[in-house]
Design a protein around this motif. Structure first.
Motif, mmCIF file in Angstrom:
data_model
loop_
_atom_site.group_PDB
_atom_site.id
_atom_site.type_symbol
_atom_site.label_atom_id
_atom_site.label_comp_id
_atom_site.label_asym_id
_atom_site.label_seq_id
_atom_site.Cartn_x
_atom_site.Cartn_y
_atom_site.Cartn_z
ATOM 1 N N LEU A 250 -3.470 -56.286 50.068
ATOM 2 C CA LEU A 250 -4.634 -55.412 50.136
ATOM 3 C C LEU A 250 -4.883 -54.978 51.572
ATOM 4 O O LEU A 250 -4.543 -55.684 52.531
ATOM 5 C CB LEU A 250 -5.880 -56.139 49.612
ATOM 6 C CG LEU A 250 -5.815 -56.707 48.195
ATOM 7 C CD1 LEU A 250 -7.142 -57.343 47.829
ATOM 8 C CD2 LEU A 250 -5.441 -55.628 47.192
ATOM 9 N N SER A 251 -5.515 -53.853 51.739
ATOM 10 C CA SER A 251 -5.891 -53.379 53.070
ATOM 11 C C SER A 251 -6.956 -54.302 53.652
ATOM 12 O O SER A 251 -8.005 -54.525 53.039
ATOM 13 C CB SER A 251 -6.429 -51.948 52.979
ATOM 14 O OG SER A 251 -6.858 -51.499 54.249
ATOM 15 N N CYS A 252 -6.681 -54.833 54.859
ATOM 16 C CA CYS A 252 -7.622 -55.714 55.555
ATOM 17 C C CYS A 252 -7.739 -55.273 57.006
ATOM 18 O O CYS A 252 -6.728 -54.920 57.634
ATOM 19 C CB CYS A 252 -7.158 -57.166 55.503
ATOM 20 S SG CYS A 252 -7.099 -57.883 53.842
ATOM 21 N N VAL A 257 -11.017 -54.520 53.092
ATOM 22 C CA VAL A 257 -11.548 -53.163 53.107
ATOM 23 C C VAL A 257 -11.880 -52.724 51.678
ATOM 24 O O VAL A 257 -11.027 -52.763 50.784
ATOM 25 C CB VAL A 257 -10.554 -52.170 53.735
ATOM 26 C CG1 VAL A 257 -11.118 -50.751 53.703
ATOM 27 C CG2 VAL A 257 -10.228 -52.585 55.173
ATOM 28 N N ASP A 259 -14.458 -49.791 49.225
ATOM 29 C CA ASP A 259 -15.282 -48.590 49.255
ATOM 30 C C ASP A 259 -16.694 -48.941 48.789
ATOM 31 O O ASP A 259 -17.023 -50.112 48.584
ATOM 32 C CB ASP A 259 -14.666 -47.465 48.421
ATOM 33 C CG ASP A 259 -14.578 -47.796 46.931
ATOM 34 O OD1 ASP A 259 -15.158 -48.818 46.487
ATOM 35 O OD2 ASP A 259 -13.908 -47.044 46.191
ATOM 36 N N ARG A 263 -14.390 -51.439 45.459
ATOM 37 C CA ARG A 263 -12.977 -51.395 45.077
ATOM 38 C C ARG A 263 -12.091 -51.612 46.297
ATOM 39 O O ARG A 263 -12.337 -51.046 47.359
ATOM 40 C CB ARG A 263 -12.649 -50.054 44.429
ATOM 41 C CG ARG A 263 -13.380 -49.816 43.122
ATOM 42 C CD ARG A 263 -13.163 -48.430 42.567
ATOM 43 N NE ARG A 263 -13.709 -47.401 43.451
ATOM 44 C CZ ARG A 263 -14.141 -46.207 43.035
ATOM 45 N NH1 ARG A 263 -14.104 -45.912 41.743
ATOM 46 N NH2 ARG A 263 -14.601 -45.329 43.890
ATOM 47 N N THR A 264 -11.074 -52.435 46.134
ATOM 48 C CA THR A 264 -10.102 -52.656 47.193
ATOM 49 C C THR A 264 -9.010 -51.590 47.109
ATOM 50 O O THR A 264 -9.104 -50.646 46.314
ATOM 51 C CB THR A 264 -9.463 -54.052 47.078
ATOM 52 O OG1 THR A 264 -8.606 -54.070 45.919
ATOM 53 C CG2 THR A 264 -10.527 -55.133 46.950
ATOM 54 N N SER A 265 -7.960 -51.774 47.884
ATOM 55 C CA SER A 265 -6.856 -50.810 47.869
ATOM 56 C C SER A 265 -5.932 -50.982 46.674
ATOM 57 O O SER A 265 -4.986 -50.216 46.509
ATOM 58 C CB SER A 265 -6.045 -50.929 49.170
ATOM 59 O OG SER A 265 -5.571 -52.257 49.341
ATOM 60 N N ALA A 266 -6.184 -51.983 45.812
ATOM 61 C CA ALA A 266 -5.356 -52.206 44.625
ATOM 62 C C ALA A 266 -6.174 -51.994 43.361
ATOM 63 O O ALA A 266 -7.311 -52.470 43.264
ATOM 64 C CB ALA A 266 -4.785 -53.626 44.631
ATOM 65 N N THR A 276 -15.944 -58.854 53.100
ATOM 66 C CA THR A 276 -15.595 -57.437 53.053
ATOM 67 C C THR A 276 -16.074 -56.650 54.266
ATOM 68 O O THR A 276 -17.009 -57.045 54.966
ATOM 69 C CB THR A 276 -16.188 -56.765 51.798
ATOM 70 O OG1 THR A 276 -17.620 -56.770 51.889
ATOM 71 C CG2 THR A 276 -15.746 -57.479 50.536
ATOM 72 N N ARG A 282 -15.696 -49.456 58.614
ATOM 73 C CA ARG A 282 -15.521 -50.920 58.549
ATOM 74 C C ARG A 282 -16.840 -51.652 58.795
ATOM 75 O O ARG A 282 -16.925 -52.602 59.560
ATOM 76 C CB ARG A 282 -14.470 -51.384 59.558
ATOM 77 C CG ARG A 282 -13.116 -50.696 59.443
ATOM 78 C CD ARG A 282 -12.473 -50.976 58.079
ATOM 79 N NE ARG A 282 -11.078 -50.568 58.055
ATOM 80 C CZ ARG A 282 -10.600 -49.498 57.416
ATOM 81 N NH1 ARG A 282 -11.449 -48.713 56.740
ATOM 82 N NH2 ARG A 282 -9.316 -49.217 57.411
#
Length: 404
Positions: A250-252, A257, A259, A263-266, A276, A282
């Motif tokens: 996942l984006s960290c 990270v 929205d 929701r994460t990047s997955a 988070t 950020r």
């Protein structure tokens, strides 16, 4: 199992599991928490719990019956150590399959990296075990040094002074709570704590914790000064837990990270709470209120709904008889209005940018706080030139917009 796995029995984790049921999800929901206790509230740990006016039982979020009635399985005393897109493994060897995943794993305390930091008598405060040890230590302390002049540090200092202990707060920055409030509020809290007997050292870097026979005896400062202490409390911030998110790719970026819908990047993976950071900026919100709102958004997202967090951020801190209430985000302000006299220990500070109302800090001024929080929530404002009129109450100055 199928359904949702919630990793982390935090405030965000329990709220997310509960929200799934409230919005109609009937699939299995399992919450896994590393601590052996049933899920509990953390904010009272540095306040009522340290003062002795709250016990472990009073901290519990819900009763066992609450979870049973909603068919929410809560596993305590197990830490998830490995995770893949379809399953997780705990430190007890239990494998948990899932269709949807929520990471509500919180954060760990930032450690003090100086010689002597591991001595007996050096404390951190993040969970019940920490708070229990610290409360026991404070009852017999002869001198206390708190490293870190943020909210946790000042709340601990207040609790120690309430027990009659000599306390010194050491802050590396040139003012207290430097990242959260305006200088006028920082200075107020310095004076308020000093009036109540706490010594405050600003611009003071800690170079070592001194000790004898394995126990702390004091704190050594960069200027050569030495502060005697048999109890040292470190409150220098937190570090979001991102290990499991990183396993999943996942984006960290200083946190997981997400929205505004959590929701994460997955796909099929959400995250909420102190672990988070939100959006391109950020932003990190270390508050129960935001964790709750984010958890509700995350629950909706797992069911395919888009219900972004829109609530105005708010926060509070109790120190002695001083109640600080914050609403909104003051970062980037270019103007402030101070209402009331800080010396009276009842005042508020309104923050503006380009004439737009951003936030409020209110000390023992709940009416002002509620008025500004309502304005921020409804899109109304209080023009700065009006707010400066001390003869009028803030709620009399609410207008729909700056052009009204």
């Amino acid at each position: 199992m199928s359904g949702t796995l919630v990793v982390g029995a935090s405030h965000a984790g329990i709220q997310l599991a509960t929200a799934l049921r409230e919005i109609g999800d009937r699939e299995p929901v399992t919450v896994v928490g590393a601590e052996s206790l049933a899920p509990y509230q953390r904010p009272p740990l540095s306040k009522a719990f340290l003062h002795g006016s709250a016990d472990t039982a009073s901290l519990a979020f819900r009763t066992p019956a609450f979870y049973a009635e909603r068919e929410i399985t809560v596993l305590t005393g197990e830490r998830v150590v490995d995770v893949s897109p379809t399953g997780a493994t705990t430190d007890r060897g239990r494998h948990l399959a899932f269709d949807r995943l929520a990471l509500t794993v919180g954060a760990r305390v930032r450690m003090l990296r100086v010689p002597g930091a591991g001595l007996a008598g050096v404390h951190h405060l993040r969970d019940v075990a920490d708070a229990t040890r610290l409360r026991r230590a404070l009852t017999g302390a002869t001198s206390v040094v708190v490293i870190g002049g943020g909210f946790i540090g000042l709340e601990v200092a207040a609790a120690a002074r309430a027990l009659g202990r000599p306390v010194t707060v050491v802050e590396a920055a040139d003012r207290l709570i430097p990242r959260a409030v305006a200088p006028v509020v920082s200075e107020f809290y310095r004076q308020a704590h000093e009036r109540r007997g706490t010594a405050v050292r600003l611009g003071a870097a800690v170079t070592a914790v001194t000790g004898e026979r394995g126990r702390a005896t004091g704190v050594l400062l960069a200027d050569g000064g030495h502060l005697p202490a048999d109890v040292v409390v470190v409150g220098i911030g937190i570090v979001p837990r991102t290990e499991l998110a990183e396993q999943l790719g996942l984006s960290c970026d200083r946190g997981i990270v997400v929205d505004r819908c959590a929701r994460t990047s997955a796909p099929g993976v959400v995250a909420a709470g102190d672990c988070t950071v939100v959006g391109a900026d950020r932003l990190r919100f270390e508050s129960v209120q935001h964790a709750t709102a984010q958890a509700r958004a995350g629950a909706a997202a797992l069911l395919g709904r888009e219900e972004p967090v829109t609530e105005v951020p708010w926060f509070w801190s109790d120190q002695h008889d001083l109640k600080l209430q914050i609403a909104g985000l003051s970062a980037g302000h270019d103007d402030i209005v101070v209402r009331g006299n800080p010396d009276s220990e009842r005042f508020s500070v309104l923050y503006y940018r380009d004439g737009a109302l951003l936030a409020i800090d209110a000390v023992n001024a709940t009416a002002d706080y509620l008025t500004v929080r309502k304005a921020l929530a409804t899109g109304a404002t209080i023009p700065a030139e009006h707010a400066r009129r001390a003869d009028r109450r803030l709620k009399e100055m609410l207008v729909a917009s700056l052009d009204a």
